[in-house]
Scaffold this motif. Sequence first.
Motif, short mmCIF file in Angstrom:
data_model
loop_
_atom_site.label_atom_id
_atom_site.label_comp_id
_atom_site.label_asym_id
_atom_site.label_seq_id
_atom_site.Cartn_x
_atom_site.Cartn_y
_atom_site.Cartn_z
N LEU A 1 -87.18 6.83 -16.82
CA LEU A 1 -85.81 7.03 -16.35
C LEU A 1 -84.98 7.80 -17.38
CD1 LEU A 1 -85.06 3.55 -14.71
CD2 LEU A 1 -85.45 5.74 -13.55
N LEU A 2 -85.12 7.45 -18.64
CA LEU A 2 -84.37 8.16 -19.69
C LEU A 2 -84.81 9.62 -19.78
CD1 LEU A 2 -84.30 5.44 -22.52
CD2 LEU A 2 -82.44 6.12 -21.00
N ALA A 3 -86.13 9.83 -19.67
CA ALA A 3 -86.63 11.20 -19.74
C ALA A 3 -86.20 12.01 -18.52
CB ALA A 3 -88.16 11.19 -19.85
N THR A 4 -86.13 11.37 -17.35
CA THR A 4 -85.67 12.06 -16.15
C THR A 4 -84.20 12.43 -16.26
OG1 THR A 4 -87.30 10.88 -14.79
CG2 THR A 4 -85.44 11.89 -13.64
N ALA A 5 -83.40 11.55 -16.87
CA ALA A 5 -81.99 11.87 -17.09
C ALA A 5 -81.85 13.08 -18.01
CB ALA A 5 -81.27 10.66 -17.70
N GLY B 1 -84.19 15.34 -18.32
CA GLY B 1 -84.73 16.45 -17.55
C GLY B 1 -83.72 17.03 -16.57
N TYR B 2 -82.77 16.20 -16.10
CA TYR B 2 -81.76 16.69 -15.16
C TYR B 2 -80.91 17.79 -15.81
CZ TYR B 2 -78.06 16.59 -11.66
OH TYR B 2 -77.16 16.94 -10.67
N TYR B 3 -80.62 17.62 -17.11
CA TYR B 3 -79.82 18.62 -17.81
C TYR B 3 -80.67 19.79 -18.30
CZ TYR B 3 -76.14 15.11 -17.77
OH TYR B 3 -75.19 14.20 -17.36
N LEU B 4 -81.97 19.57 -18.47
CA LEU B 4 -82.87 20.63 -18.92
C LEU B 4 -83.45 21.44 -17.76
CD1 LEU B 4 -84.89 18.70 -21.66
CD2 LEU B 4 -83.03 20.34 -22.01
N ALA B 5 -83.21 21.00 -16.52
CA ALA B 5 -83.81 21.66 -15.36
C ALA B 5 -83.44 23.14 -15.25
CB ALA B 5 -83.43 20.91 -14.09
N PRO B 6 -82.17 23.54 -15.45
CA PRO B 6 -81.87 24.99 -15.34
C PRO B 6 -82.64 25.83 -16.35
CG PRO B 6 -79.86 23.69 -15.20
CD PRO B 6 -80.94 22.75 -15.62
N THR B 7 -82.76 25.32 -17.59
CA THR B 7 -83.53 26.05 -18.61
C THR B 7 -85.00 26.14 -18.24
OG1 THR B 7 -81.98 25.29 -20.32
CG2 THR B 7 -84.10 26.14 -21.06
N ALA B 8 -85.53 25.02 -17.73
CA ALA B 8 -86.94 25.01 -17.31
C ALA B 8 -87.17 25.98 -16.16
CB ALA B 8 -87.35 23.60 -16.90
N MET B 9 -86.20 26.07 -15.24
CA MET B 9 -86.35 26.99 -14.11
C MET B 9 -86.35 28.43 -14.57
SD MET B 9 -86.93 26.65 -10.95
CE MET B 9 -87.28 27.85 -9.68
N GLU B 10 -85.55 28.75 -15.58
CA GLU B 10 -85.54 30.10 -16.12
C GLU B 10 -86.89 30.44 -16.76
OE1 GLU B 10 -83.35 32.55 -15.96
OE2 GLU B 10 -82.14 31.30 -14.62
N LEU C 1 -84.29 20.72 -5.17
CA LEU C 1 -85.14 21.44 -6.11
C LEU C 1 -84.79 21.05 -7.55
CD1 LEU C 1 -87.31 23.71 -6.28
CD2 LEU C 1 -85.41 25.31 -6.60
N HIS C 2 -83.50 20.96 -7.84
CA HIS C 2 -83.04 20.56 -9.17
C HIS C 2 -83.53 19.15 -9.50
CE1 HIS C 2 -80.12 21.04 -12.55
NE2 HIS C 2 -80.20 19.72 -12.54
N LEU C 3 -83.39 18.25 -8.54
CA LEU C 3 -83.80 16.87 -8.76
C LEU C 3 -85.32 16.75 -8.93
CD1 LEU C 3 -82.70 13.98 -8.92
CD2 LEU C 3 -83.08 13.78 -6.46
N ARG C 4 -86.04 17.51 -8.13
CA ARG C 4 -87.51 17.48 -8.24
C ARG C 4 -87.96 17.99 -9.61
NH1 ARG C 4 -91.69 21.14 -4.65
NH2 ARG C 4 -93.61 20.36 -5.59
N LEU C 5 -87.36 19.04 -10.09
CA LEU C 5 -87.71 19.57 -11.40
C LEU C 5 -87.34 18.58 -12.50
CD1 LEU C 5 -88.95 21.99 -12.78
CD2 LEU C 5 -86.69 23.07 -12.86
N ALA C 6 -86.23 17.84 -12.32
CA ALA C 6 -85.83 16.83 -13.29
C ALA C 6 -86.87 15.71 -13.37
CB ALA C 6 -84.46 16.26 -12.93
N VAL C 7 -87.39 15.28 -12.22
CA VAL C 7 -88.40 14.23 -12.20
C VAL C 7 -89.69 14.72 -12.88
CG1 VAL C 7 -89.85 12.82 -10.70
CG2 VAL C 7 -87.43 13.12 -10.17
N ILE C 8 -90.07 15.97 -12.60
CA ILE C 8 -91.27 16.52 -13.22
C ILE C 8 -91.11 16.59 -14.73
CG2 ILE C 8 -92.70 18.59 -13.42
CD1 ILE C 8 -92.11 19.10 -10.44
N LEU C 9 -89.95 17.04 -15.19
CA LEU C 9 -89.69 17.06 -16.63
C LEU C 9 -89.67 15.65 -17.20
CD1 LEU C 9 -86.89 19.78 -16.84
CD2 LEU C 9 -89.23 19.96 -17.70
N GLY C 10 -89.15 14.70 -16.43
CA GLY C 10 -89.16 13.31 -16.90
C GLY C 10 -90.56 12.78 -17.09
#
Length: 246
Positions: A29-33, A35-44, A66-75
Motif C-alpha cells: 500500500l505504501l509503495a502504491t501510494a 507509485g501514484y505520484y511516480l506514475a507520470p514519470t514512469a509513463m514518460e 490507466l494512471h491507477l493501474r500504473l501506480a499499482v504496478i509500480l507499487g
Amino acid sequence: MAMEDTRQNLVDHLTDLRRAILTALTALLLATAAGYYLAPTAMEIIKRPLPPMNLVFFGPFDGFYLHLRLAVILGIVLSFPAVTACLFWFVGPGMTEKERRIAPYAVVSALLLFAAGACYALLVVLPLLMSFLLSFSTPELLPFVAAEEYLTFTLSFLVYSGLAFNIPLLIVVLSVLDILSPAQITRHRRWCVASLLSLTLFFSPGGDLFTQALMALPLYLLFELAVLLAKYVVDRRINTRGDENE
C-alpha cells in the motif's frame, strides 16, 4: 501433551503468517501510494520507444484508470524486496541449510537479471520493434496508439524479457541443488540452445529476424555463462569434498 504442542505450533505458524501478510500488504500500500505520484514519470519512460507522438484514450475514466493501474504496478515493483523478505522470514525455518544459504544470492541475482532484461528490452529492442511496426503507416492509414493497449503490450514485453534473462540463473540454481548437472547440459547442448533460441519467437512479437537476433544474442551469451558458472560451482564442491576426505 503432544496434541497441545501441535496446536501451539499451529497457532504460532498462523500468527507468523498473519504478521507476514499484514507487513507485506502495508509495504504494498505504501509503495502504491508512492507509485501514484511516480506514475507520470514512469509513463514518460515507457513512451520512449515510440516516435514523437501522443497516446490517446477514449473513455472519460480511461485516463484515471490507466494512471491507477500504473501506480499499482509500480507499487508491486517497489514493494517486491519487502514482500520477498516477509516470505523468507515465514518459510525460512522450514528450508534446509543449503537452501537458506543459496536463497539470498538467487533472489538478488534474479532481480538484477530481471532488471537487466527489462532495461535491454526498453532501451534496445522496443525502439526498433516500434519503428518496424509503425513503419506500415501510410497517409491513408495513420497510427493512433491507445494508451491502454500500448501499456499492456510494453509491460508484457518487459516482463517476458526479464523472465527470459532469468533462464540461465535457473540452470545455475538447479546445478547447485544437484538437480541438473553441467554434464547433462553439455550432452544436450544443441537441444538446450535450440529451445532457448526458439523462445525469441515468443519474446519478440515483431516477427522480423533482426529483432529476434537482438533477443537471442544476450540469451545465448547468458546461457554459456551459466554453464561455465555451474561447472565452476560443481568442480569447486568436488575439490572441497576431496580436500576434506584427505
